[in-house]
Design an enzyme around this catalytic site. Sequence first.
Site, mmCIF file in Angstrom:
data_model
loop_
_atom_site.group_PDB
_atom_site.id
_atom_site.type_symbol
_atom_site.label_atom_id
_atom_site.label_comp_id
_atom_site.label_asym_id
_atom_site.label_seq_id
_atom_site.Cartn_x
_atom_site.Cartn_y
_atom_site.Cartn_z
ATOM 1 N N ASP A 182 2.356 2.003 3.352
ATOM 2 C CA ASP A 182 3.250 1.006 3.974
ATOM 3 C C ASP A 182 4.687 1.401 3.671
ATOM 4 O O ASP A 182 5.595 1.189 4.476
ATOM 5 C CB ASP A 182 3.124 -0.393 3.341
ATOM 6 C CG ASP A 182 1.734 -0.955 3.346
ATOM 7 O OD1 ASP A 182 0.936 -0.530 4.192
ATOM 8 O OD2 ASP A 182 1.461 -1.832 2.500
ATOM 9 N N HIS B 51 -10.923 -14.225 3.203
ATOM 10 C CA HIS B 51 -12.106 -13.435 2.867
ATOM 11 C C HIS B 51 -13.215 -14.354 2.362
ATOM 12 O O HIS B 51 -14.389 -14.149 2.671
ATOM 13 C CB HIS B 51 -11.780 -12.401 1.796
ATOM 14 C CG HIS B 51 -10.807 -11.357 2.240
ATOM 15 N ND1 HIS B 51 -10.428 -10.299 1.452
ATOM 16 C CD2 HIS B 51 -10.132 -11.205 3.404
ATOM 17 C CE1 HIS B 51 -9.556 -9.549 2.098
ATOM 18 N NE2 HIS B 51 -9.359 -10.078 3.294
ATOM 19 N N HIS C 157 0.877 -1.175 0.000
ATOM 20 C CA HIS C 157 0.000 0.000 0.000
ATOM 21 C C HIS C 157 0.914 1.225 0.000
ATOM 22 O O HIS C 157 1.987 1.203 0.624
ATOM 23 C CB HIS C 157 -0.831 0.122 1.272
ATOM 24 C CG HIS C 157 -1.744 -1.029 1.581
ATOM 25 N ND1 HIS C 157 -1.325 -2.180 2.171
ATOM 26 C CD2 HIS C 157 -3.084 -1.162 1.418
ATOM 27 C CE1 HIS C 157 -2.355 -2.995 2.356
ATOM 28 N NE2 HIS C 157 -3.437 -2.409 1.900
HETATM 29 C C1 XLS Z 1 -7.617 -6.776 4.192
HETATM 30 C C2 XLS Z 1 -7.100 -6.972 2.860
HETATM 31 C C3 XLS Z 1 -5.933 -6.074 2.498
HETATM 32 C C4 XLS Z 1 -5.747 -6.033 1.026
HETATM 33 C C5 XLS Z 1 -4.953 -4.876 0.532
HETATM 34 O O1 XLS Z 1 -8.368 -7.573 4.726
HETATM 35 O O2 XLS Z 1 -6.764 -8.313 2.698
HETATM 36 O O3 XLS Z 1 -4.783 -6.480 3.157
HETATM 37 O O4 XLS Z 1 -5.169 -7.202 0.546
HETATM 38 O O5 XLS Z 1 -5.532 -3.670 0.880
HETATM 39 NI NI NI Z 2 -5.764 -9.136 1.053
HETATM 40 NI NI NI Z 3 -7.600 -9.683 4.292
#
Ligand code: XLS
Ligand code: NI
Ligand code: NI
Length: 445
Positions: free
Chosen positions: A110, A277, A107
Site C-alpha cells: 500500500d 469477518h 500493507h
Molecule cells: C481483508 C482483511 C484485510 C486485513 C489486512 O478482508 O480485512 O484488509 O485487515 O490484510
Molecule cells: Ni481487516
Molecule cells: Ni476484511
Amino acid sequence: MKDVFVGNTEYFKSVEKVVYEGPTSDNPLAFKFYDPDKIVAGKTMKEHLRFSIAYWHSFCADGKDPFGNATIDFPWTDPDPMQSARNKAEAAFEFFTKIQAPFYAFHDIDASPEGDSADQYVKNYHEIADLLKSLQDATGVKLLWNTSNLFSNPRYMNGAASNPEFSVLTRAALQVKTSLDVNVKLGGLGYTFWGGREGYMSLWNTDTKRELDHLGMFFAMARDYGRKIGFKGNFYIEPKPMEPSKHQYDYDAATAIAFIKEYGLEKDFSCNIENNHATLAGHSFAHDLQVCVNNNMLGSVDANQGDPQNGWDTDEFPTNVYDTVEAMMIILKNGGLHNGGLNFDAKRRRNSTDLEDLFIAHIGGMDTFALGLEIAQAMIDDGKIDHFRRQRYSSFDSGDGARFEAGKLDLKTLAALSSTFKDEKISGKQEMLMNLVNQYMFRSR
Ligand code: XLS
Ligand code: NI
Ligand code: NI
C-alpha cells in the site's frame, strides 16, 4: 495551515482539522459525539478508542470492483510510482492529523511500490519507511500495525505460507522479513497476518494437514525473527472464514485461537477481530470479541461493518451503535484495547467520490464508537445487566455448586445430588434486558 500538514503540498485543502462540535452541530465535517479529550471512566476518549486509519482503503482503494473501473481520483497520483508513494505518504499524514487519529496501519505494497524485482521491493520499502518515520516524528502519529500483502500478486494464487510449492514460501518470507524490519524502524505496536489465500478452493487438490503445519512453522519463524531484531509488539492473526478463498484456515476467533495454541504461539500471538469477518462466519462482532476475551487473546480490532443483505466483506464504516455498544462493553471489561486499537478497515462506497467523503466516513465511524463507549460505560456504571447476569449463576457461588466449580465433585456424586433438582422454570429475561439496552441507548444523556 502548516500545523495540519507536514509535507510540501496540502492535499485536502477544502477540509480543516476536524473538531468536536457536539450532537446538535449541522457541520458534516465535525465530530458530534467523539470528543477526544473528554474523560470517560478515568481515561480520555482518545485513550480508550485508539483510532487507526487503514492506508489501503483510504489512500489506495480507488473504487474498482469486479464490474467497474476506478471511480475515485487521488490528487497525489504521479506517473512515477515512487513519487506517487511519497506524495501519498504526505497526504496520509495530513489526513491523520486533520482527523485526529493517533495511529495508522498499512500493507507493504500500500505504502511502497512492489517494483520489478525482489531487490527493488526491499529498496523501495526502506526508502518509503524512512519517509514514514520522519512523518511520524513530525506529527506524533504511531504505527498500530503493518502487514505484508500475501494475496494480490498472482504468485500467491495457490496460497502464500500454505502454498503447495516451497519456493513461493521463500518469496512470502522475504516480504514478512522486510515488513518486520520496517516495523522495528517505525516502532510499530503490532504485526498482522491476514491470510486471504491461506486456505483452499478445493479439497481434491489440497493436503490441509500439511498446509496447516507449514503455516504454523512459518508463523513461528516470523516470531523468532521479530524477537531477534527487537520487535516488542504483538503478532496478530486476523480471522476470516472465506473470501477470497472458499475456506480460510483462520475461519473465526475460536479456530484461530485453537491454531495459535496448537502451534505453541500463544505467548506472542493474539487475534485482530474484524466485525465484518465475524458476521461472515455466522457470528456477531460481539461473539468473536468475547471468544477472544475468554481466552485472553484480544489483540486489536478492525472496525467496520457489513451489510446484512450481502454475504461478503463490504467493509463499510461503522454506523450501527448497537454493534459498538456491545463491542465496547466487552472491550471495557477487558481493561481496554491495551496495545491494540480500533483500526478502520473500512472504505467509502465507490460512488462517494468527493475527497471530503473520506473525512465524513471516518467522522461517522469515530462518532459511532464514541457513542458505544459512553453507553457501554453507563451500563457498566449502572450495573443492572452485570447484576442480572451474576445472579443467574448464583447457584454456583456456594454449596455444592461452588464445589462443582472447584472440581471437588465427580459424576457419581453430581448424579446423586439430583434429588435436590428443582423442577421449576427460570426465565432468561432476554426481552427485558434488550429493552433495558434501548433505555440506555435512547434516554437523554
Ligand atoms: C481483508 C482483511 C484485510 C486485513 C489486512 O478482508 O480485512 O484488509 O485487515 O490484510
Ligand atoms: Ni481487516
Ligand atoms: Ni476484511
